[in-house]
Design an enzyme around this catalytic site. Structure first.
Site, PDB file in Angstrom:
ATOM      1  N   GLY A  24      36.245  33.490  42.303  1.00  9.03           N
ATOM      2  CA  GLY A  24      36.939  33.767  43.549  1.00  9.03           C
ATOM      3  C   GLY A  24      37.206  35.244  43.696  1.00  9.03           C
ATOM      4  O   GLY A  24      37.082  36.021  42.755  1.00  9.03           O
ATOM      5  N   GLY A  26      39.391  38.304  46.525  1.00 12.70           N
ATOM      6  CA  GLY A  26      40.233  38.600  47.671  1.00 12.70           C
ATOM      7  C   GLY A  26      40.137  40.074  47.984  1.00 12.70           C
ATOM      8  O   GLY A  26      39.312  40.793  47.420  1.00 12.70           O
ATOM      9  N   GLY A  27      40.973  40.547  48.860  1.00 14.57           N
ATOM     10  CA  GLY A  27      40.913  41.922  49.284  1.00 14.57           C
ATOM     11  C   GLY A  27      41.278  42.905  48.193  1.00 14.57           C
ATOM     12  O   GLY A  27      40.857  44.056  48.221  1.00 14.57           O
ATOM     13  N   MET A  28      42.080  42.454  47.204  1.00 15.88           N
ATOM     14  CA  MET A  28      42.566  43.381  46.190  1.00 15.88           C
ATOM     15  C   MET A  28      42.022  43.100  44.796  1.00 15.88           C
ATOM     16  O   MET A  28      42.205  43.912  43.894  1.00 15.88           O
ATOM     17  CB  MET A  28      44.096  43.353  46.143  1.00 15.88           C
ATOM     18  CG  MET A  28      44.758  43.828  47.412  1.00 15.88           C
ATOM     19  SD  MET A  28      46.560  43.823  47.291  1.00 15.88           S
ATOM     20  CE  MET A  28      46.821  45.066  46.026  1.00 15.88           C
ATOM     21  N   GLY A  29      41.378  41.981  44.598  1.00 12.89           N
ATOM     22  CA  GLY A  29      40.950  41.675  43.251  1.00 12.89           C
ATOM     23  C   GLY A  29      39.877  40.620  43.146  1.00 12.89           C
ATOM     24  O   GLY A  29      39.405  40.076  44.145  1.00 12.89           O
ATOM     25  N   GLN A  30      39.504  40.348  41.917  1.00 13.34           N
ATOM     26  CA  GLN A  30      38.472  39.379  41.579  1.00 13.34           C
ATOM     27  C   GLN A  30      39.056  38.419  40.551  1.00 13.34           C
ATOM     28  O   GLN A  30      39.859  38.812  39.706  1.00 13.34           O
ATOM     29  CB  GLN A  30      37.263  40.100  40.990  1.00 13.34           C
ATOM     30  CG  GLN A  30      36.132  39.190  40.567  1.00 13.34           C
ATOM     31  CD  GLN A  30      35.389  38.624  41.753  1.00 13.34           C
ATOM     32  OE1 GLN A  30      35.059  39.336  42.693  1.00 13.34           O
ATOM     33  NE2 GLN A  30      35.144  37.328  41.729  1.00 13.34           N
ATOM     34  N   VAL A  31      38.654  37.154  40.633  1.00 20.34           N
ATOM     35  CA  VAL A  31      39.092  36.161  39.660  1.00 20.34           C
ATOM     36  C   VAL A  31      37.860  35.605  38.949  1.00 20.34           C
ATOM     37  O   VAL A  31      36.878  35.221  39.600  1.00 20.34           O
ATOM     38  CB  VAL A  31      39.893  35.023  40.315  1.00 20.34           C
ATOM     39  CG1 VAL A  31      40.361  34.033  39.254  1.00 20.34           C
ATOM     40  CG2 VAL A  31      41.085  35.583  41.068  1.00 20.34           C
ATOM     41  N   ASP A 138      55.039  32.242  49.586  1.00 19.68           N
ATOM     42  CA  ASP A 138      53.691  32.095  50.141  1.00 19.68           C
ATOM     43  C   ASP A 138      53.105  30.724  49.814  1.00 19.68           C
ATOM     44  O   ASP A 138      51.918  30.607  49.513  1.00 19.68           O
ATOM     45  CB  ASP A 138      52.780  33.200  49.618  1.00 19.68           C
ATOM     46  CG  ASP A 138      51.487  33.331  50.433  1.00 19.68           C
ATOM     47  OD1 ASP A 138      51.525  33.029  51.652  1.00 19.68           O
ATOM     48  OD2 ASP A 138      50.454  33.727  49.868  1.00 19.68           O
TER      49      ASP A 138
END
Length: 420
Positions: A24, A26-31, A138
């Protein structure tokens, strides 16, 4: 496939965790899907080097500290972290299963019995978080993972201490997911109270029972207006009648009009018991209904060099994963949101138990039939790994069966997409 091989620029190890693939972003990181030296799978979250600055590192460090504080059976546990590393990373419990958003999109809304069980489970989990002086801030369908042992809450990246008015966001900046956000949170009020999580839980239960959120709009500004306008009521269409009173109260515009989480649990229990079930029975049915079992032939397990001639037994395949970005004003990276590699039909459950005689057993009619066990192919011996793996090494490590299956799939995907 939603799980992807590592790119040439990806690290192959972080903090002792071997990285097996991308699950996965997102805008700030990677998983990544990672594995500890002892074979424990983990979701390893890494901040992208391009966005690492003092504020991002401070927010990441806050998330790590909050995850260290949180405990509970329904909370994805923190395994390890290093906010000072380059890049900063954290590893959380890996949960195999769909998130609520994708489960409803694929299989439709939950019956009222199961929606009430989900509500009681999550309300109890949030109450534990609140007792530790924290707010999630959230909660949304994508942050509820439906694992093999029941639902769990993930992504405390926006969590704050309830009594603190300190924020890492700039003034007049709202962070979160507007479609599940309480009006006072959308307005930027400070400090927030546990009522914001009650509202978000109401939105999650509404989505689980109806397939839609309280407010929907193509334009983010229109959506914020709907959420903050006291004259615009949330959309409760398609909600089972027995859940309408509770959801109406949980989605009340004013924070003081919303029920406490203990009351939410009581009302969910009432819905369950009215239908002739006990809470534990409803929980088991929820888990059976939402679990996403996978069946993998023994042939998918690659041969691993080992001193012993014994064969490692087959485990269920790891689910494919993908993280969906939030719809709010700030991108938030969550631990893995999961999807099965091969769609499996979900058994249909009814809200009412079958009629019973007075001498019947205490539990209502049994849940769906368990799937048949996986069978081996050919002579039962495992097939060797595909050639051409971008991450082949001269020295092989003994992985858990789950990790080996994932690695094999990555090799197949890479080979299928390669131009040579």
């Amino acid at each position: 496939m939603h799980i992807a091989p590592l790119s040439p620029h990806d690290p192959v190890e972080l903090g002792g965790y071997e990285l097996l693939g991308r699950i996965g972003h997102g805008g700030m990181g990677q998983v990544y899907l990672g594995e500890s030296p002892g074979g424990e799978p983990a979701a390893v979250k890494v901040i992208k080097p391009s966005v690492v600055d003092s504020e991002t590192r401070q927010r990441f460090a806050q998330e790590v500290e909050i995850l260290k504080t949180i405990w509970g059976a329904r909370i994805a546990a923190l395994l390890d972290a290093d906010a000072e590393a380059d890049p900063p990373w954290l590893a959380t419990e890996y949960i195999e299963g769909l998130d609520l958003s994708r489960h409803v999109a694929r299989h439709g809304p939950l019956p009222s019995l199961l929606a009430a069980s989900l509500g009681a489970t999550l309300a109890e989990a949030l109450a534990t978080v609140h007792k530790q002086g924290l707010l999630h801030r959230d909660l949304k369908p994508a942050n509820v993972l439906l694992g093999p042992n029941g639902p769990k809450i993930i992504d405390f990246g926006l969590a704050v201490f309830a009594e603190s008015s300190v924020s890492l966001t700039a003034p007049n900046t709202v962070v979160g997911t507007p479609s599940c956000m309480a009006p006072e949170q959308a307005r930027g009020d400070r400090p927030l109270t546990p009522a914001v999580d009650v509202y978000a839980l109401g939105a999650v239960m509404l989505f689980a029972a109806s397939g839609h959120l309280p407010y929907q709009a193509a334009n983010i500004h229109v959506l914020f207006h709907q959420v903050t306008d006291p004259d615009t009521a949330p959309d409760l269409s398609a909600v089972p009648e027995e859940l309408v009173p509770l959801l109406t109260a949980m989605l009340a515009h004013r924070a003081e009009d919303r029920p406490a989480l203990s009351h939410v649990v009581q009302q969910c229990r009432a819905v369950i018991e009215t239908q002739g079930f006990k809470v534990a029975q409803a929980r088991r049915r929820l888990t059976t209904h939402t679990a996403a079992p996978s069946h993998v032939p023994d042939g998918l397990l690659p041969t691993v060099a080992a001193p012993s001639a014994s064969t490692v037994p087959t485990d269920p395949a790891v689910a494919e994963t993908k993280i969906w970005p939030t719809t709010g004003t700030t991108m938030v990276v969550s631990p893995a949101t999961l999807e099965p590699a091969t769609p499996e039909p979900t058994p249909t459950l009814v809200d009412r138990p079958a009629p019973r005689s007075r001498t019947a057993a205490a539990e209502p009619s049994p849940g769906p039939t368990s799937p048949a066990p996986a069978t081996s192919t050919g002579d039962g011996s495992p097939s060797p790994p595909a050639a051409g793996s971008p991450r082949s090494r001269s020295v092989q490590r003994l992985h858990s069966a789950q990790a080996r299956i994932t690695a094999q799939r990555l090799r197949e995907a890479y080979a299928a997409q390669a131009a040579f």
